[in-house]
Design a protein around this motif. Structure first.
Motif, short mmCIF file in Angstrom:
data_model
loop_
_atom_site.label_atom_id
_atom_site.label_comp_id
_atom_site.label_asym_id
_atom_site.label_seq_id
_atom_site.Cartn_x
_atom_site.Cartn_y
_atom_site.Cartn_z
N GLU A 92 0.84 -1.19 0.00
CA GLU A 92 0.00 0.00 0.00
C GLU A 92 0.89 1.25 0.00
N TYR A 94 0.75 5.70 -0.12
CA TYR A 94 -0.07 6.90 0.08
C TYR A 94 0.77 8.15 -0.14
N ARG A 108 -4.49 7.46 -1.73
CA ARG A 108 -3.95 6.16 -2.15
C ARG A 108 -3.37 6.29 -3.57
N ASP A 231 -6.87 9.45 -6.79
CA ASP A 231 -6.50 8.04 -6.73
C ASP A 231 -5.95 7.59 -8.08
N GLU A 233 -5.08 4.47 -8.75
CA GLU A 233 -5.30 3.07 -8.98
C GLU A 233 -6.54 2.85 -9.82
#
Length: 233
Positions: A92, A94, A108, A231, A233
């Motif tokens: 993960e 950030y 994220r 984001d 992703e």
């Protein structure tokens, strides 16, 4: 010296509730000055990855929590705007990004976007040997051979691996910016006009976005790239 900080007096950028308890953890020495948020607050209060300081210390001692590419073991290490936090065991990543009201929030991102951090050039000076030192918003500095291409208020992306500049975003009309302080903190748009104020007063900028238009002093905005807006992703 106390390791505690009264919640009512924490900077507005800290993502903590002020009336749930009297004290919170105090930030240690490091980057970002007074606005730096202790890593413990992000681990415990924001992400919920630890229930206590003891659990946070145990997690950090495993060396799997990276800040800007470096393992951090101090739960009081200050975290601030545009820092990259990686949890390698969780895969993960950030980025610390200003939210509405100027509070810092975690955005994220994917692994590729976590390779470098954005930094605003606050000042630049000549150093012995002919190099130019770029002084960045978090208190760090970077030396470059030829500083002619870089100006104050520009933004750069610094690689976490070798601390080299991998991208440069000039401060100019038409550039994409986010407000990081003031009543428009967290809003994003393009600079439509830079209004130069005679004398020693601050210049102001008019920023236009898809759903917003506002004017603020130029010290309150930071040039960003479109990849930094949400984001990935």
């Amino acid at each position: 010296m106390s390791n505690h900080q009264k919640r009512l007096s924490v900077p507005n950028s800290w993502p903590v509730e002020r009336k749930t308890a009297t004290f919170t953890v105090k930030a240690g020495a490091g980057p970002h000055g007074r606005d730096g948020v202790p890593l413990l607050i992000l681990l415990r209060d924001v992400l919920g990855y630890a229930d206590s300081k003891k659990e946070a210390r145990y997690a950090l001692n495993q060396g799997s929590v990276l800040v800007n590419g470096e393992a951090v073991r101090d739960e009081q290490r200050p975290i601030g705007m545009f820092d990259i936090i990686a949890f390698t065991e969780r895969d993960e990543y950030y980025r610390v990004f200003p939210d509405e009201g100027g509070r810092l929030a975690l955005t994220r991102i994917d692994a590729d976007a976590a390779d470098g951090r954005l930094a605003k050039i606050e000042d630049k000076t000549q150093v012995p040997g002919g190099e130019t030192q770029l002084n960045l918003h978090d208190g760090s500095n970077l030396r470059v051979g030829d500083g002619g291409d870089y100006n104050t208020k520009d933004s750069i992306v610094v690689s976490n691996d070798d601390k080299e500049i991998v991208a440069h975003f000039p401060y100019e009309e038409g550039c994409l910016v986010t407000a990081v302080r003031g009543q428009h903190a967290g809003e994003i748009g393009e600079i439509a006009d830079i209004k130069v104020t005679p004398g020693s007063g601050s210049n102001s900028v008019v920023v236009e976005g898809e759903d917003t238009s506002f004017e603020t002093v130029e010290e309150y905005v930071v040039v960003i790239d479109e990849n930094f807006t949400g984001d990935d992703e």
